[in-house]
Design a protein around this motif. Structure first.
Motif, short mmCIF file in Angstrom:
data_model
loop_
_atom_site.label_atom_id
_atom_site.label_comp_id
_atom_site.label_asym_id
_atom_site.label_seq_id
_atom_site.Cartn_x
_atom_site.Cartn_y
_atom_site.Cartn_z
N THR A 83 52.66 68.03 25.66
CA THR A 83 52.71 69.36 25.05
C THR A 83 51.96 70.36 25.93
N SER A 84 52.16 71.64 25.65
CA SER A 84 51.44 72.67 26.42
C SER A 84 49.93 72.53 26.22
N GLY A 85 49.51 72.14 25.02
CA GLY A 85 48.09 71.91 24.77
C GLY A 85 47.54 70.76 25.59
N GLU A 86 48.33 69.68 25.68
CA GLU A 86 47.92 68.53 26.49
C GLU A 86 47.85 68.89 27.97
N LEU A 87 48.82 69.69 28.42
CA LEU A 87 48.80 70.12 29.82
C LEU A 87 47.59 71.00 30.11
N GLU A 88 47.22 71.85 29.16
CA GLU A 88 46.01 72.67 29.32
C GLU A 88 44.76 71.79 29.38
N THR A 89 44.75 70.73 28.57
CA THR A 89 43.63 69.79 28.60
C THR A 89 43.52 69.13 29.97
N ILE A 90 44.65 68.73 30.52
CA ILE A 90 44.66 68.13 31.86
C ILE A 90 44.19 69.14 32.89
N LYS A 91 44.66 70.37 32.77
CA LYS A 91 44.27 71.43 33.70
C LYS A 91 42.75 71.63 33.67
N SER A 92 42.18 71.69 32.48
CA SER A 92 40.72 71.84 32.35
C SER A 92 39.99 70.64 32.92
N PHE A 93 40.51 69.46 32.65
CA PHE A 93 39.91 68.23 33.17
C PHE A 93 39.89 68.24 34.69
N LEU A 94 40.99 68.60 35.31
CA LEU A 94 41.07 68.61 36.76
C LEU A 94 40.14 69.65 37.37
N LYS A 95 39.95 70.76 36.69
CA LYS A 95 39.04 71.80 37.19
C LYS A 95 37.60 71.30 37.26
N THR A 96 37.25 70.35 36.42
CA THR A 96 35.87 69.84 36.40
C THR A 96 35.67 68.64 37.31
N GLY A 97 36.70 68.27 38.05
CA GLY A 97 36.62 67.09 38.91
C GLY A 97 35.50 67.15 39.93
N THR A 98 35.35 68.27 40.60
CA THR A 98 34.30 68.40 41.61
C THR A 98 32.93 68.27 40.97
N THR A 99 32.75 68.86 39.80
CA THR A 99 31.47 68.77 39.10
C THR A 99 31.18 67.34 38.70
N ARG A 100 32.17 66.64 38.15
CA ARG A 100 31.97 65.27 37.73
C ARG A 100 31.62 64.37 38.92
N ILE A 101 32.29 64.59 40.05
CA ILE A 101 32.00 63.79 41.25
C ILE A 101 30.59 64.09 41.76
N SER A 102 30.18 65.34 41.70
CA SER A 102 28.82 65.71 42.11
C SER A 102 27.77 65.04 41.24
N ILE A 103 28.02 65.01 39.95
CA ILE A 103 27.09 64.36 39.01
C ILE A 103 26.98 62.87 39.33
N ILE A 104 28.11 62.23 39.54
CA ILE A 104 28.12 60.80 39.84
C ILE A 104 27.39 60.52 41.15
N SER A 105 27.62 61.36 42.15
CA SER A 105 26.92 61.19 43.43
C SER A 105 25.41 61.33 43.26
N ASN A 106 25.00 62.29 42.47
CA ASN A 106 23.57 62.51 42.21
C ASN A 106 22.96 61.30 41.52
N ILE A 107 23.66 60.78 40.52
CA ILE A 107 23.17 59.58 39.82
C ILE A 107 23.08 58.40 40.79
N ALA A 108 24.12 58.20 41.59
CA ALA A 108 24.13 57.07 42.53
C ALA A 108 22.99 57.19 43.55
N GLN A 109 22.76 58.39 44.05
CA GLN A 109 21.70 58.59 45.03
C GLN A 109 20.31 58.38 44.43
N ASN A 110 20.18 58.60 43.14
CA ASN A 110 18.89 58.47 42.46
C ASN A 110 18.78 57.22 41.60
#
Length: 162
Positions: free
Chosen positions: A19-46
């Motif tokens: 649905t268009s709502g589901e596609l918007e959810t995916i769009k929002s999820f993909l926009k946060t990908g860089t942030t999520r990867i940064s968080i994971i990297s920070n956790i792994a480094q620490n």
């Protein structure tokens, strides 16, 4: 399972396009990908710092665990506990990466309670350990990153304490 995979499977089960709502959810999820990867990297480094701080907090709260007769008494037993802390910390990063708590449940929570019970490890102690991991992790993250991470720790704490 990732949020994207779940949306695709739900749509397929219902023989429809997302649905268009589901596609918007995916769009929002993909926009946060860089942030999520940064968080994971920070956790792994620490990771080492997080685990050391968390274990100190847990031993202060439950000194009986590292006393003679305790489940974490002795170098070998204590190192096994610290190994488990690293495993739980990785589980949190899997959830963050997927944007979903299901990897935490499927990989780590199902069976963990039974295993700890069979080994005589106090499950409430594991919930306290995850709380200590959460606090120590939040200490190395920015506030907004911490807000992203909290639900995954809270999910594990609730699942182990139930």
């Amino acid at each position: 399972m990732s949020l994207v995979t779940q949306i695709i499977l739900n749509a397929d089960d219902e023989l429809r396009y997302p649905t268009s709502g589901e596609l918007e959810t995916i769009k929002s999820f993909l926009k946060t990908g860089t942030t999520r990867i940064s968080i994971i990297s920070n956790i792994a480094q620490n990771e080492k710092k997080i685990i050391e701080q968390a274990s100190k907090k847990l031993w202060q709260k439950h000194p009986d665990y590292i006393s003679p007769g305790g489940n974490a008494y002795g170098a070998r037993q204590r190192s096994l506990c610290l190994r488990d802390y690293g495993w739980y910390l990785r589980l949190v990063t899997y959830g963050i990466l997927a944007g979903d708590q299901r990897p935490i449940e499927k990989i780590g929570i199902i069976g963990a309670r039974e295993m700890y019970n069979s080994l005589g490890v106090p499950v409430i102690g594991m919930a306290d350990a995850i709380t200590a991991l959460k606090d120590s992790t939040l200490a190395v993250l920015k506030e907004e990153e911490g807000e992203e991470v909290k639900p995954y720790f809270d999910y594990m704490i609730q699942a182990l304490a139930a």
